[in-house]
Design an enzyme around this catalytic site. Sequence first.
Site, short mmCIF file in Angstrom:
data_model
loop_
_atom_site.label_atom_id
_atom_site.label_comp_id
_atom_site.label_asym_id
_atom_site.label_seq_id
_atom_site.Cartn_x
_atom_site.Cartn_y
_atom_site.Cartn_z
CG HIS A 121 -1.84 1.21 1.24
ND1 HIS A 121 -3.09 1.18 0.69
CD2 HIS A 121 -1.67 2.47 1.74
CE1 HIS A 121 -3.67 2.36 0.84
NE2 HIS A 121 -2.83 3.16 1.47
CB CYS A 122 2.16 3.30 -2.64
SG CYS A 122 3.30 4.66 -2.91
#
Length: 387
Positions: free
Chosen positions: A168-169
Amino acid sequence: MSVMVARKKVVRKWEKLPGRNTFCCDGRIMMARQKGIFYLTLFLILGTCALFFAFECRYLAVQLSPAIPVFAAVLFLFAMATLLRTSFSDPGVIPRALPDEAAFIEMEIEATNGTVPQGQRPPPRIKNFQINNQIVKLKYCYTCKIFRPPRASHCSICDNCVERFDHHCPWVGNCVGKRNYRYFYLFILSLSLLTIYIFTFNIVYVALREVRVVCQGILTQCVCAGGGLFPGCSWSLTLLTVLEVLICFFTLWSVVGLTGFHTFLVALNQTTNEDIKGSWTGKNRVQNPYSHGNVVKNCCEVLCGPLPPSVLDRRGILQQEESTAQEESCPRGPSAQEPTAAQGPVTAVFSLQVPVPSLSNAEMPEEKQLTSGELPVPSQDAGQAEH
């Protein structure tokens, strides 16, 4: 005449999807709820490029080549397009099981594991799946009530299972998975090139300005009003250029390092989640069943392979709910009846009434005229006719 219009509200599936995501443009845009760092990413890219195009590019296009701003614009547009494509797309979210499907899976698990004595811990819910002659374990997700496909994982931030989950960025405001990983890689790659490009030509710009100022100072033998040795220097432009250099310098290490790391993962056909967990490089020394053993084939599969469609069907119609009906009335007679809403599922109802002419006492025959309060009395002719 009266008109009754019944409008229906269309409810689409994205409005009822579980998880912690936000949707825009009627479900076409899908992002995580935490978007603050994404806005910071936009601000840094747009701000740095705006300063570069406003000041340095004009000078360099005249002094060196007009191709400098053109190539910078191409890199900027490509980086922004891949960033928005990564941030606004479905990363590969797997739908949760419906109640009937979840109940059926529970029955299968109970039939497989049998009854667990009270006080004992139930065995882990795992299925074995064979890929390239190697056993891969499929884990059960207690939130989504499904057995996750290979390489899928549950994101704790978005609260969804994502197919081929990488990470998850927060910088792009979305998960990175099977459906947007190639765009994420192209974004960090183009951003690295853009950062190096701006950083390099900022240094060139400062050097050319200093050389020009030094030459002018030597030829004119004058001193600028502030007491400096270099006349004509614009301190405002210099400060902005230094600001750009600092932003590019600190961005350079992180973005270029991240690009190198993901290039290494693409060459091995591996994800960030698998690398952190040591799925294929741990003590077991299990080989990666998804790798083709060839760097070119791995890169082609990850970056050029077919892109699967979204399985969420975000804009599909879930149900239709009737809203309150609206009524428009036209002038009518005092005895016209109003239509009611219980006349059926007709969208528009038209009610017309033709007035029936009534006869007054003056127009009635003489034997039919009545005075007020007088009861009708049968006539003698009628009585004789009866006899």
